[in-house]
Enzyme design. Structure first.
Site, PDB file in Angstrom:
ATOM      1  CB  CYS A 123     -15.603  -1.387  -6.944  1.00 38.02           C
ATOM      2  SG  CYS A 123     -14.701   0.025  -6.334  1.00 38.02           S
ATOM      3  CD  GLU A 158      -2.644   1.622   0.300  1.00 37.96           C
ATOM      4  OE1 GLU A 158      -3.357   0.770  -0.244  1.00 37.96           O
ATOM      5  OE2 GLU A 158      -2.618   2.825  -0.063  1.00 37.96           O
TER       6      GLU A 158
HETATM    7  C1  LIG Z   1      -9.531  -0.015  -4.470  1.00 33.55           C
HETATM    8  S1  LIG Z   1      -8.463   0.243  -3.166  1.00 33.55           S
HETATM    9  C2  LIG Z   1      -7.993  -1.405  -2.728  1.00 33.55           C
HETATM   10  C3  LIG Z   1      -8.995  -2.142  -1.891  1.00 33.55           C
HETATM   11  C4  LIG Z   1      -8.401  -3.416  -1.299  1.00 33.55           C
HETATM   12  N1  LIG Z   1      -7.898  -4.294  -2.331  1.00 33.55           N
HETATM   13  C5  LIG Z   1      -9.396  -4.170  -0.447  1.00 33.55           C
HETATM   14  O1  LIG Z   1     -10.028  -5.109  -0.921  1.00 33.55           O
HETATM   15  O2  LIG Z   1      -9.551  -3.804   0.729  1.00 33.55           O
HETATM   16  C6  LIG Z   1      -7.018   0.798  -3.948  1.00 33.55           C
HETATM   17  C7  LIG Z   1      -5.853   1.014  -3.004  1.00 33.55           C
HETATM   18  O3  LIG Z   1      -4.667   1.158  -3.786  1.00 33.55           O
HETATM   19  C8  LIG Z   1      -3.841   2.109  -3.167  1.00 33.55           C
HETATM   20  N2  LIG Z   1      -2.861   2.570  -4.173  1.00 33.55           N
HETATM   21  C9  LIG Z   1      -3.051   3.521  -5.125  1.00 33.55           C
HETATM   22  N3  LIG Z   1      -1.930   3.672  -5.858  1.00 33.55           N
HETATM   23  C10 LIG Z   1      -1.015   2.789  -5.383  1.00 33.55           C
HETATM   24  C11 LIG Z   1       0.316   2.459  -5.740  1.00 33.55           C
HETATM   25  N4  LIG Z   1       0.945   3.095  -6.730  1.00 33.55           N
HETATM   26  N5  LIG Z   1       0.958   1.510  -5.034  1.00 33.55           N
HETATM   27  C12 LIG Z   1       0.336   0.865  -4.007  1.00 33.55           C
HETATM   28  N6  LIG Z   1      -0.925   1.146  -3.624  1.00 33.55           N
HETATM   29  C13 LIG Z   1      -1.609   2.082  -4.298  1.00 33.55           C
HETATM   30  C14 LIG Z   1      -4.819   3.159  -2.701  1.00 33.55           C
HETATM   31  O4  LIG Z   1      -4.252   3.998  -1.724  1.00 33.55           O
HETATM   32  C15 LIG Z   1      -5.950   2.289  -2.180  1.00 33.55           C
HETATM   33  O5  LIG Z   1      -5.763   1.995  -0.826  1.00 33.55           O
END
Ligand SMILES: C[S@@+](CC[C@H](N)C(=O)[O-])C[C@H]1O[C@@H](n2cnc3c(N)ncnc32)[C@H](O)[C@@H]1O
Length: 411
Positions: free
Chosen positions: A295, A195
């Site tokens: 989603c 994350e």
């Molecule tokens: C849709 S949410 C994920 C939900 C998670 N998979 C769950 O089921 O609880 C997307 C996540 O990706 C993170 N994110 C965005 N860009 C990222 C990156 N470059 N590297 C790692 N995490 C990232 C965001 O901060 C967010 O927490």
């Protein structure tokens, strides 16, 4: 909104306009900020219908009301945390509390507000009547059950890494899918949960700990530049990136794009989604399966990302193909617009599946034979419950759970 589409025949006349982007733009124009910025084609198209829309909307057409109506009907899903106890033990506990397990033959989904169901597809997913409040329930408070929509559970269920696997979750916070993966693997193996955002990373660490997902190694890093040395040996990868969330029934319909127009935001998200997916498919040599999920119900974030990634892979002689991760599932992508791709993409929707809108596409490396790459979902069958047990014996909560509750009480 439906009436508006029917009356104006907007989607027939403007066949290239993405229906969900049209919804977002119309909502913003009529009920949100009441203006659209930018010069893009979709914005210009919607603006050209402005007067027609104004003359043909009624209060009842407000999409917030539409969402509200859907929200009222969306079952409250929960996932049994099988790291703490079995599905059968959870069901017995709930029955002891007065909940009634709905029968297969029941005509209604929930014959009364006391009924609940076991999902027929995903082991451990329970459905309660819409509006059921579980936030204060002791089982939720000690993480014996987790509040996770069925659609979100689909991702870990179809990726289904066998026990002992090395898994990479590239966008992990708050950790719903990470902890589900850990439960599927019975905490055997390794899940690297990455994350980028520091606050969300904290939430992830806390949740992983509370849910007892001991096989998870959390990393606060940017997955787009993550190197293979940081996550050695990964075989299964989940890419669940930030998206518009356009499939979420509860998502606020306006006010969520304060600084930038919807178009700019969508454009940035799509760029990021393509980068992270391509990185997942090219950086990790031992990866055999990569699941891309969102989603969102916008094809721009879904089939379009998948098809453009496949083209790039081909250009760079990277050998991956799509597989159908859930042949029995009815919701599919758009095959007319994305031939050979749409039919392999999975959509869940409120209308068809009583879930939030969700999308998935599974990539498999070409040189993995179909038998060795097959899904090992059957290994979890022991956790699956006969949903219609004619049994009245009620068990106590298991020792392991009591131990867990004690630990939480002490902290
Ligand atoms: C849709 S949410 C994920 C939900 C998670 N998979 C769950 O089921 O609880 C997307 C996540 O990706 C993170 N994110 C965005 N860009 C990222 C990156 N470059 N590297 C790692 N995490 C990232 C965001 O901060 C967010 O927490």
């Amino acid at each position: 909104m439906k009436k508006l589409f029917e009356f104006t025949k907007l989607l027939q006349k403007e066949s290239k306009l993405d229906p969900w982007l049209a919804r977002v733009l119309i909502t913003e124009l009529l009920w949100g900020k009441k203006r659209l910025s930018g010069e893009s084609k979709p914005v210009k198209t919607i603006l050209s219908y402005h007067t027609t829309f104004i003359n043909n909307t009624e209060d009842d057409d407000h999409p917030a009301l539409e969402k509200e109506r859907r929200n009222v009907q969306l079952p409250r899903y929960a996932r049994v945390n099988t790291l703490y106890w079995s599905v059968k033990e959870a069901v017995d506990y709930l029955r002891n509390e007065g909940w009634i397990l709905a029968k297969e033959g029941d005509r209604e989904l929930f014959p009364s507000s006391d009924h609940f169901r076991c999902d027929k597809l995903i082991p451990g997913v329970l459905a309660f009547p819409p509006g059921t409040q579980l936030y204060d329930h002791p089982l939720y408070r000690d993480r014996s059950i987790l509040l996770q929509d069925k659609a979100s559970c689909l991702a870990s269920y179809v990726l289904s890494p066998p026990e002992g696997s090395f898994v990479l979750d590239m966008c992990a916070a708050p950790g719903m899918k990470t902890t589900h993966l850990a439960a599927i693997m019975n905490n055997k193996g390794t899940i690297y949960a990455v994350e980028k955002d520091p606050k969300r990373y904290e939430t992830l660490c806390k949740f992983v700990e509370e849910a007892g997902a001991s096989c998870v190694k959390t990393l606060q890093k940017d997955s787009v530049t993550l190197k293979r040395e940081s996550v050695p040996g990964v075989e299964y990868i989940l890419v669940d990136p930030s998206c518009t969330g356009s499939g979420m029934v509860k998502r606020p319909v306006s006010g969520c794009f304060e600084e930038e127009s919807q178009d700019e935001r969508l454009h940035k998200l799509v760029g990021f989604q393509k980068r992270i997916l391509y990185h997942a498919l090219t950086e990790f040599p031992s990866a055999r399966r990569v699941l891309y999920s969102t989603c969102s119900v916008l094809s721009a974030e879904n089939e379009e990302v998948v098809s453009s990634t496949l083209r790039n892979l081909q250009k760079n002689e990277q050998k991956w193909h799509l597989v159908d991760p859930l042949p029995e599932w009815s919701g599919r992508g758009c095959e007319d617009e994305y031939p050979g791709i749409g039919k392999l993409c999975i959509y869940a929707s409120f209308e068809e599946h009583m879930t939030n809108g969700f999308f998935m596409a599974m990539f498999e490396r070409d040189d993995i034979s179909s038998s060795s790459g097959s899904n090992k979902r059957d290994i979890h069958a022991s956790n699956q419950l006969d949903c219609h047990p004619d049994r009245d014996d009620v068990q106590q909560k298991p020792k392991k759970l009591k131990k867990k509750k004690k630990i939480l009480d002490e902290t």
